[in-house]
Every structure is written in C-alpha cells, then in structure tokens.
Motif scaffolding. Structure first.
Motif, PDB file in Angstrom:
ATOM      1  N   TRP A 181     -24.914 -18.741  10.746  1.00  9.49           N
ATOM      2  CA  TRP A 181     -23.937 -17.858  10.109  1.00  9.49           C
ATOM      3  C   TRP A 181     -24.510 -16.441  10.077  1.00  9.49           C
ATOM      4  O   TRP A 181     -25.696 -16.249   9.862  1.00  9.49           O
ATOM      5  N   THR A 182     -23.653 -15.468  10.277  1.00  8.69           N
ATOM      6  CA  THR A 182     -24.035 -14.072  10.105  1.00  8.69           C
ATOM      7  C   THR A 182     -23.738 -13.675   8.661  1.00  8.69           C
ATOM      8  O   THR A 182     -22.635 -13.914   8.165  1.00  8.69           O
ATOM      9  N   VAL A 183     -24.720 -13.096   7.988  1.00  7.72           N
ATOM     10  CA  VAL A 183     -24.557 -12.730   6.581  1.00  7.72           C
ATOM     11  C   VAL A 183     -24.650 -11.215   6.440  1.00  7.72           C
ATOM     12  O   VAL A 183     -25.602 -10.595   6.939  1.00  7.72           O
ATOM     13  N   ASP A 184     -23.666 -10.618   5.781  1.00  8.26           N
ATOM     14  CA  ASP A 184     -23.736  -9.206   5.453  1.00  8.26           C
ATOM     15  C   ASP A 184     -23.210  -8.985   4.037  1.00  8.26           C
ATOM     16  O   ASP A 184     -22.625  -9.880   3.429  1.00  8.26           O
ATOM     17  N   THR A 185     -23.458  -7.809   3.507  1.00  7.82           N
ATOM     18  CA  THR A 185     -23.064  -7.480   2.136  1.00  7.82           C
ATOM     19  C   THR A 185     -21.880  -6.529   2.168  1.00  7.82           C
ATOM     20  O   THR A 185     -21.910  -5.516   2.882  1.00  7.82           O
ATOM     21  N   LEU A 186     -20.848  -6.863   1.401  1.00  4.17           N
ATOM     22  CA  LEU A 186     -19.613  -6.083   1.407  1.00  4.17           C
ATOM     23  C   LEU A 186     -19.288  -5.559   0.013  1.00  4.17           C
ATOM     24  O   LEU A 186     -19.646  -6.170  -0.993  1.00  4.17           O
ATOM     25  N   MET A 187     -18.591  -4.455   0.000  1.00  2.00           N
ATOM     26  CA  MET A 187     -18.032  -3.899  -1.229  1.00  2.00           C
ATOM     27  C   MET A 187     -16.514  -3.924  -1.114  1.00  2.00           C
ATOM     28  O   MET A 187     -15.956  -3.492  -0.095  1.00  2.00           O
ATOM     29  N   LEU A 188     -15.850  -4.477  -2.116  1.00  2.00           N
ATOM     30  CA  LEU A 188     -14.383  -4.573  -2.097  1.00  2.00           C
ATOM     31  C   LEU A 188     -13.816  -3.975  -3.375  1.00  2.00           C
ATOM     32  O   LEU A 188     -14.369  -4.173  -4.465  1.00  2.00           O
ATOM     33  N   ARG A 189     -12.710  -3.272  -3.233  1.00  2.00           N
ATOM     34  CA  ARG A 189     -12.005  -2.698  -4.374  1.00  2.00           C
ATOM     35  C   ARG A 189     -10.526  -3.045  -4.282  1.00  2.00           C
ATOM     36  O   ARG A 189      -9.942  -3.027  -3.190  1.00  2.00           O
ATOM     37  N   GLY A 190      -9.924  -3.352  -5.411  1.00  2.00           N
ATOM     38  CA  GLY A 190      -8.510  -3.673  -5.428  1.00  2.00           C
ATOM     39  C   GLY A 190      -7.862  -3.252  -6.730  1.00  2.00           C
ATOM     40  O   GLY A 190      -8.530  -3.160  -7.770  1.00  2.00           O
ATOM     41  N   THR A 191      -6.574  -2.984  -6.661  1.00  3.79           N
ATOM     42  CA  THR A 191      -5.797  -2.600  -7.843  1.00  3.79           C
ATOM     43  C   THR A 191      -4.718  -3.639  -8.093  1.00  3.79           C
ATOM     44  O   THR A 191      -3.989  -4.025  -7.168  1.00  3.79           O
ATOM     45  N   VAL A 192      -4.606  -4.087  -9.329  1.00  3.10           N
ATOM     46  CA  VAL A 192      -3.640  -5.123  -9.689  1.00  3.10           C
ATOM     47  C   VAL A 192      -2.246  -4.517  -9.816  1.00  3.10           C
ATOM     48  O   VAL A 192      -2.032  -3.582 -10.593  1.00  3.10           O
ATOM     49  N   ARG A 193      -1.334  -5.025  -9.035  1.00  9.53           N
ATOM     50  CA  ARG A 193       0.079  -4.682  -9.198  1.00  9.53           C
ATOM     51  C   ARG A 193       0.882  -5.895  -9.648  1.00  9.53           C
ATOM     52  O   ARG A 193       1.871  -5.768 -10.348  1.00  9.53           O
ATOM     53  N   GLU A 194       0.428  -7.092  -9.223  1.00 15.11           N
ATOM     54  CA  GLU A 194       1.099  -8.328  -9.608  1.00 15.11           C
ATOM     55  C   GLU A 194       0.109  -9.322 -10.216  1.00 15.11           C
ATOM     56  O   GLU A 194       0.315  -9.815 -11.314  1.00 15.11           O
ATOM     57  N   HIS A 195      -0.961  -9.623  -9.464  1.00 17.41           N
ATOM     58  CA  HIS A 195      -1.946 -10.598  -9.931  1.00 17.41           C
ATOM     59  C   HIS A 195      -3.251 -10.397  -9.176  1.00 17.41           C
ATOM     60  O   HIS A 195      -3.357  -9.504  -8.303  1.00 17.41           O
ATOM     61  N   LEU A 196      -4.245 -11.203  -9.497  1.00 20.54           N
ATOM     62  CA  LEU A 196      -5.559 -11.047  -8.896  1.00 20.54           C
ATOM     63  C   LEU A 196      -5.532 -11.304  -7.393  1.00 20.54           C
ATOM     64  O   LEU A 196      -6.190 -10.591  -6.618  1.00 20.54           O
ATOM     65  N   TYR A 197      -4.794 -12.331  -6.953  1.00 26.64           N
ATOM     66  CA  TYR A 197      -4.717 -12.620  -5.520  1.00 26.64           C
ATOM     67  C   TYR A 197      -4.212 -11.421  -4.736  1.00 26.64           C
ATOM     68  O   TYR A 197      -4.730 -11.085  -3.670  1.00 26.64           O
ATOM     69  N   GLN A 198      -3.180 -10.780  -5.266  1.00 25.03           N
ATOM     70  CA  GLN A 198      -2.608  -9.615  -4.593  1.00 25.03           C
ATOM     71  C   GLN A 198      -3.627  -8.489  -4.501  1.00 25.03           C
ATOM     72  O   GLN A 198      -3.770  -7.832  -3.460  1.00 25.03           O
ATOM     73  N   ALA A 199      -4.370  -8.260  -5.597  1.00 27.34           N
ATOM     74  CA  ALA A 199      -5.371  -7.192  -5.597  1.00 27.34           C
ATOM     75  C   ALA A 199      -6.462  -7.459  -4.558  1.00 27.34           C
ATOM     76  O   ALA A 199      -6.886  -6.545  -3.840  1.00 27.34           O
ATOM     77  N   ILE A 200      -6.900  -8.703  -4.467  1.00 27.65           N
ATOM     78  CA  ILE A 200      -7.939  -9.050  -3.490  1.00 27.65           C
ATOM     79  C   ILE A 200      -7.396  -8.954  -2.074  1.00 27.65           C
ATOM     80  O   ILE A 200      -8.054  -8.428  -1.168  1.00 27.65           O
TER      81      ILE A 200
END
Length: 418
Positions: free
Chosen positions: A135-154
């Motif tokens: 597996w290739t492993v890297d580190t990511l940064m993610l940002r999201g804004t909630v408009r409906e629910h957590l799934y949508q933000a992600i």
C-alpha cells in the motif's frame, strides 16, 4: 430434344465438373466439432480470463466451468491453504495462459484488496504462493463545511483526495473521535466546519482506505473542539483537546454507532395509538439487527418484555441515572438482571417489538425516576482524566508539530513541520 442430344449435353456437364475439380485444392476435414475449413488453431499467445465465484458455487465448480477437468480443479484447490467453506461469494478469479490448448498455466484468487493467491502449473501438479501487495501511504489534510450532514461535508471536502468507501470511513472515524462530545446525527448545524489530518492508504488497483487520524477539528457556532491522537504506554489510543484534556467521558452521546434520528424529544403523534402524547426519549432509525451499545458503565436492572416497549433493557449507572433501550429484536449474550456492562458494550439489537411500526431503537434517560431530554442529560457527562506532568509535556511537543499541518490547506501534506 432427341435422346442422343440429351446424352451429349449430360456428358459435357460431367466433363466440365471434372475439369473444375482438378483445379481446386483437396479439402481437409478436421476433427468432429471443428468448423469446416478451419485447418489449424492459431497461436493464441498470452491470454487472461476473469471470473467471479458465484453464490453457493465451489471453487472446483468454477474452475471446471472454465475448462479444467474435475481432477485438475480439485488439485488446484488442494494446492492452496484455502478453506473452501470460508471463501465468500464474489471473490474475483483470474486464469492466465499462453498455450494453444486453452489450458491455464496460472490461476489467481483475489483474497483481499492487498492479497493474491497464485497457483501455477508445474507439469502435472500445481504450486501455490501468496502475495501481499504493498500500500502507498501519504498524509492528507481535508476541510469541509456542513450544509446538510457530516457525510456531505466530507464528500465535498474530499474532492479528488478520496474515492469510494474511503469517504464514509473518514466520516465514521471522525464521528468516533467525538462520540463523547457530539452526536453527529443530530447536533451538527449548517455552517459547522470539520477538518482532519489523516493517513490515506492506496492499493495498487486504486482502492483506498483510511489509516490513522492524527488530528481533527470540529467548529460549531464559532468554537472549535480540536482532537490530537496520543498513544498510551499500554498501546491504547486516546484523543485529547489542545490543552491535553481527554475527549472521552463517562457516557457516550448515542447508543448506536451509526445512527439516524427519526424524532426529537418532545410531543409527537404516536404512530400506532394515533394520539398526541409525551414522547419520553429519542428514536434512532436503524436496520433490524443493528447492535445497541451501553452508553456507560452500569448494571442491568431489567431485560425482558414490558408492554408497548416490547423487548427492553434498563441499565442503572454509577450516578443513579437509568437508561432504557426499547423495541429490541433480542438481547446480547449474558444480558440479564444483575449483569454488569461496560461503556460501549453490545447489549441488544434493534428491532420492532411492542408498539412499533418499523425497526428502530427507542432510547430514554431517567434521573430520579423522571424522564430527561437525553441530549441535555448526556451533555454534561464527567470528562475523562487530563494529561499532567511529563505526559503533558510530551503531548504539547507532538501537538505543536501536528498543529502546523492542521493549518495547511486541503491536499497532500508532504512533511509535518516543513
């Protein structure tokens, strides 16, 4: 036409056909079942066939279906350490060869995303080897804004960073980190923001999975609760806020790991009785059989059938609070009056017993025998221990390094602190 003339014409036709036959090559007839005119089978060169193990199908049946004799198919399976009874339907199978007799020289069983069982022909026998794909492993940064629910933000924050199920896995991991502080299914509001610093694992075929969550942040109403990962001396992992205070608490905020609320605490029309009555608790819509967990350490004071509740479990906790779980399909092993349970322990399964129209969990909180709004009753649960002394100093060093990456824009983080 006279008989003599007829004989002359017939003789001419026969002579013409004989001359034509002398000019044509002699036809070659193949074996039975081979199309007329197919003189020899061309060299196929390398070839690959793909198949999938069907529901109720055995490996030997699949291989026989692909042209192996019953003896060959049996020998292939015996050459592997696989237990035929534990191989799930849907497992991909690949057959490879480069001969002209259609016999495969290698068979590959895809045991998992990162595991392949190769079975190669060696004369009249077969030899199996297992390959673990890197597996290739890297580190990511993610940002999201909630408009409906957590799934949508992600989903919106992930963009091209994550594909498929990995997005859901990240949402679940974030919900688990904050499960003592926030019920993600009902307490998020439009405009809330989420961010996460995490490891992404990518397989050679592009499949992704979520690795370690190094840090996260959840901003609600302008206030952010940060979470930093700390591995304890005993190997267990805990998350702490930026001041070294544990995010764990005496009670979970919800009795289901994956949840969806169908009604809030307050007055509502009962779906069966059809009258307005005080709905003493919260309803969580979930599939029948979904595990129900104890929201805190406690003792079972009732496990059985009780009127409109159907199958119900009641727990008394150390602070005297009682929690009730109703409409259950059944109880977990060992759940009976007097049994002690731990926070997060599986105690029962979602059902639709009693006065219920569909599978769901009815959850109540009682303090001093009086029903309380579960949201408020659980909001002020006693927090877990904070870090102190040398442990706090080590944490602060890690926090300072990780917090730098937590401030980076969404995308791949090349190196923490650089």
């Amino acid at each position: 036409m006279s008989p003599r003339t007829t004989r002359l014409l017939f003789g001419a036709v026969i002579a013409g056909l004989a001359i034509a036959a002398l000019r044509l090559p002699t036809p070659t007839f193949g074996d039975p079942g081979v199309l007329f005119g197919q003189l020899e089978e061309p060299d196929l060169g390398p070839w690959t066939q793909h198949d999938t193990l069907g529901s109720g199908e055995t490996l030997t049946a699949l291989l026989a279906r692909r042209g192996l004799t019953n003896t060959e198919a049996t020998n292939v399976v015996l050459a592997t350490p696989l237990n035929p009874r534990r191989i799930p339907a849907g497992m991909p199978v690949e057959l490879r060869g480069d001969t002209t007799d259609h016999r495969p020289q290698e068979i590959r069983f895809r045991l998992a995303v990162d595991r392949i069982m190769r079975v190669a022909r060696t004369g009249d026998s077969w030899a199996a080897t297992e390959e673990v794909l890197p597996w290739t492993v890297d580190t990511l940064m993610l940002r999201g804004t909630v408009r409906e629910h957590l799934y949508q933000a992600i989903n919106e924050g992930a963009d091209s960073l994550l594909v498929g199920r990995a997005r859901d896995e990240l949402a679940w991991a974030i919900a688990d980190i904050y499960e003592y502080k926030i019920d993600m299914s009902r307490e998020l509001q439009q405009g809330d923001q989420v961010r996460a610093l995490f490891e992404r694992h990518t397989a050679p075929d592009g499949t992704q999975k979520i690795g370690t969550i190094l840090a996260a942040g959840l901003q609600r109403a302008g206030t952010e609760i940060q979470a930093y990962r700390v591995e304890q001396p005993d190997g267990r992992v805990r998350y702490y806020d930026e001041r070294g205070r544990s995010l764990a608490a005496a009670f979970l905020r919800a009795p289901l790991s994956f949840r969806r609320i169908s009604s809030n605490f307050g007055r509502r029309r009962h779906p069966i009785l059809g009258t307005m009555r005080q709905h003493q608790g919260m309803d969580y819509a979930a599939s029948a059989g979904t595990p129900v967990r104890a929201i805190g350490d406690g003792t079972v004071i009732f496990a059985g059938v009780r009127g409109g509740y159907g199958n119900v479990v009641e727990l008394r906790h150390v602070n005297g609070m009682v929690t009730r779980y109703a409409h259950l399909r059944g109880f977990a092993k060992g759940i009976r009056r007097g049994a002690r349970v731990s926070i997060g322990e599986e105690i029962a399964y979602v059902g639709s017993t009693g006065l219920s129209t569909a599978p769901h969990l009815h959850f109540e909180v009682l303090i001093g025998g009086v029903h309380r709004d579960p949201r408020r009753a659980l909001a002020n649960a006693e927090a877990g221990p904070s870090l102190t002394g040398e442990a706090l100093a080590r944490f602060e060093a890690v926090r300072d390094a990780v917090s730098f990456a937590l401030e980076q824009p969404a995308g791949i983080v090349r190196a923490l602190g650089n």
